[in-house]
Design an enzyme around this catalytic site. Structure first.
Site, mmCIF file in Angstrom:
data_model
loop_
_atom_site.group_PDB
_atom_site.id
_atom_site.type_symbol
_atom_site.label_atom_id
_atom_site.label_comp_id
_atom_site.label_asym_id
_atom_site.label_seq_id
_atom_site.Cartn_x
_atom_site.Cartn_y
_atom_site.Cartn_z
ATOM 1 N N SER A 255 0.858 -1.190 0.000
ATOM 2 C CA SER A 255 0.000 0.000 0.000
ATOM 3 C C SER A 255 0.890 1.235 0.000
ATOM 4 O O SER A 255 2.012 1.198 0.537
ATOM 5 C CB SER A 255 -0.866 0.026 1.269
ATOM 6 O OG SER A 255 -1.448 1.305 1.445
ATOM 7 N N TYR B 125 -0.814 -0.733 10.038
ATOM 8 C CA TYR B 125 -0.960 -1.035 8.611
ATOM 9 C C TYR B 125 0.282 -0.549 7.850
ATOM 10 O O TYR B 125 0.888 -1.292 7.079
ATOM 11 C CB TYR B 125 -2.221 -0.335 8.098
ATOM 12 C CG TYR B 125 -2.596 -0.627 6.669
ATOM 13 C CD1 TYR B 125 -3.074 -1.876 6.291
ATOM 14 C CD2 TYR B 125 -2.506 0.363 5.693
ATOM 15 C CE1 TYR B 125 -3.447 -2.136 4.981
ATOM 16 C CE2 TYR B 125 -2.877 0.120 4.383
ATOM 17 C CZ TYR B 125 -3.352 -1.131 4.022
ATOM 18 O OH TYR B 125 -3.723 -1.390 2.722
HETATM 19 N N1 LIG Z 1 -8.687 -0.907 -1.046
HETATM 20 C C1 LIG Z 1 -7.687 -0.059 -0.956
HETATM 21 O O1 LIG Z 1 -7.840 1.174 -0.974
HETATM 22 C C2 LIG Z 1 -6.281 -0.591 -0.828
HETATM 23 C C3 LIG Z 1 -5.242 0.322 -0.954
HETATM 24 C C4 LIG Z 1 -3.938 -0.116 -0.816
HETATM 25 C C5 LIG Z 1 -3.678 -1.452 -0.591
HETATM 26 N N2 LIG Z 1 -4.694 -2.328 -0.462
HETATM 27 C C6 LIG Z 1 -4.341 -3.725 -0.176
HETATM 28 O O2 LIG Z 1 -4.837 -4.563 -1.192
HETATM 29 C C7 LIG Z 1 -5.165 -5.847 -0.644
HETATM 30 C C8 LIG Z 1 -6.611 -6.197 -1.001
HETATM 31 O O3 LIG Z 1 -7.446 -5.168 -0.549
HETATM 32 P P1 LIG Z 1 -9.009 -5.133 -0.851
HETATM 33 O O4 LIG Z 1 -9.435 -3.730 -0.631
HETATM 34 O O5 LIG Z 1 -9.279 -5.768 -2.149
HETATM 35 O O6 LIG Z 1 -9.485 -6.006 0.420
HETATM 36 P P2 LIG Z 1 -10.668 -6.963 0.870
HETATM 37 O O7 LIG Z 1 -10.671 -6.825 2.348
HETATM 38 O O8 LIG Z 1 -11.952 -6.722 0.134
HETATM 39 O O9 LIG Z 1 -10.140 -8.402 0.471
HETATM 40 C C9 LIG Z 1 -9.173 -9.056 1.226
HETATM 41 C C10 LIG Z 1 -9.565 -10.509 1.384
HETATM 42 O O10 LIG Z 1 -8.542 -11.107 2.202
HETATM 43 C C11 LIG Z 1 -9.158 -12.008 3.096
HETATM 44 N N3 LIG Z 1 -8.298 -12.220 4.267
HETATM 45 C C12 LIG Z 1 -8.024 -11.339 5.257
HETATM 46 N N4 LIG Z 1 -7.242 -11.916 6.180
HETATM 47 C C13 LIG Z 1 -7.023 -13.195 5.764
HETATM 48 C C14 LIG Z 1 -6.302 -14.286 6.297
HETATM 49 N N5 LIG Z 1 -5.662 -14.211 7.468
HETATM 50 N N6 LIG Z 1 -6.273 -15.448 5.607
HETATM 51 C C15 LIG Z 1 -6.921 -15.561 4.419
HETATM 52 N N7 LIG Z 1 -7.625 -14.557 3.876
HETATM 53 C C16 LIG Z 1 -7.677 -13.385 4.534
HETATM 54 C C17 LIG Z 1 -10.483 -11.353 3.453
HETATM 55 O O11 LIG Z 1 -11.432 -12.303 3.936
HETATM 56 C C18 LIG Z 1 -10.895 -10.711 2.131
HETATM 57 O O12 LIG Z 1 -11.762 -11.546 1.392
HETATM 58 C C19 LIG Z 1 -4.912 -5.747 0.859
HETATM 59 O O13 LIG Z 1 -3.644 -6.268 1.159
HETATM 60 C C20 LIG Z 1 -4.935 -4.241 1.103
HETATM 61 O O14 LIG Z 1 -4.162 -3.876 2.229
HETATM 62 C C21 LIG Z 1 -5.986 -1.934 -0.584
#
Ligand SMILES: NC(=O)c1ccc[n+]([C@@H]2O[C@H](COP(=O)([O-])OP(=O)(O)OC[C@H]3O[C@@H](n4cnc5c(N)ncnc54)[C@H](O)[C@@H]3O)[C@@H](O)[C@H]2O)c1
Length: 264
Positions: free
Chosen positions: A146, A160
């Site tokens: 991120s 985070y």
């Molecule tokens: N959405 C944003 O703005 C954003 C920005 C920067 C980075 N990210 C990163 O991108 C990635 C995906 O984000 P997203 O927004 O699509 O998230 P999301 O929360 O919709 O999807 C993440 C998935 O990971 C699963 N998960 C969480 N912990 C777990 C574990 N211990 N074991 C197995 N599965 C697990 C959750 O159940 C979920 O389905 C993350 O790493 C997040 O930090 C997101």
């Protein structure tokens, strides 16, 4: 773009609420390019929802429930996955969690819990997957970090940010350790992305009543391109780094943020 014959393990392949998460979009792109996808998520229904999207386009997917912080569960998942599809060629370390707040709002237990998911899981999975990759003479890891891991983005998100910074560095170290064995490791660094998790995770930072219209407007306004990114825009970057088109790219980061980090 991810080349047929690949077996891709997407950790965090589900979505934390209905809609398109980064892991779900990535899983679909991988399947569309002919890879066999293991959709791993701690939420079984979320993994199955991703598998349904893949089946819908005629792709191949094995949805599996498992918590990436639990070694015994990962042993079990990898055993089933290998029996069904053969060895994993590509790991997408996408699952991530967070908690807003700074020093006073973050307990040591918070940091440990978030570190387990965001950082230790990569160690745990890499230990298990890399020996097979060495044996086969090829392998690929793409981590999803991120912008919070490389910049202060306007509000405290301590655990985070710290763990995403560690994830970037661990991925780079994997790349350097195994570059001469043809194992590539890179990180995609998303900016502000419009996925279903933002309401639960950071909504309150942008709107005291967690009004999603206000949250979206404020997040859009922060970005030089004047909009958040989509899960698909991040997924395409992940798919590129996971593909053979990126065969000479390792140990680096690809920022997908509409210009956001340029401001800081
Ligand atoms: N959405 C944003 O703005 C954003 C920005 C920067 C980075 N990210 C990163 O991108 C990635 C995906 O984000 P997203 O927004 O699509 O998230 P999301 O929360 O919709 O999807 C993440 C998935 O990971 C699963 N998960 C969480 N912990 C777990 C574990 N211990 N074991 C197995 N599965 C697990 C959750 O159940 C979920 O389905 C993350 O790493 C997040 O930090 C997101």
């Amino acid at each position: 773009m991810v080349d047929a014959e690949k077996v891709v393990l997407v950790a965090g392949a589900g979505s934390s609420a209905p809609g398109w998460s980064i892991g779900k979009a990535t899983s679909v792109l991988m399947a569309r390019s002919g890879a066999k996808v293991i959709a791993l998520d701690s939420n079984a229904e979320a993994a199955h929802a991703t598998a349904r999207e893949i089946e819908h386009i005629g792709g191949i997917c094995l949805p599996l429930q498992g918590d990436i912080t639990r070694p015994e569960e990962m042993d079990h998942v990898l055993k089933i996955a290998t029996e069904r599809f053969g060895p994993v060629s590509t790991l997408i370390a996408n699952a991530g969690i967070g908690k807003t707040g700074g020093i006073q709002e973050t307990s040591v237990a918070d940091l440990q819990r978030i570190q387990q998911t965001n950082v230790e899981s990569l160690l745990l999975l890499s230990k298990r997957l890399i020996p097979g990759m060495i044996e086969r003479g090829a392998g690929c890891i793409v981590s999803v970090a991120s912008v919070a891991g490389i910049r202060y983005v306007g509000y405290p998100h301590l655990a985070y940010s710290v763990t995403k910074a560690a994830l970037i560095q661990m991925t780079k170290l994997i790349a350097h350790e195994y570059a001469d064995r043809n194992i590539r490791a890179n990180t995609v660094i998303p900016g502000l992305i419009d996925t279903p998790r933002i309401q639960k995770n950071v909504g309150a930072v942008f709107s005291s009543s967690n009004d999603m219209e206000e949250v979206r407007k404020k997040r859009d306004a922060q970005v030089p391109m004047k909009r958040m990114g989509t899960a698909w825009e991040v997924a395409h970057a992940i798919a590129f780094l996971a593909s053979d088109q990126a065969s000479y790219i390792t140990g680096t980061e690809l920022i997908v943020d509409g210009g956001l980090t340029g401001k800081y």
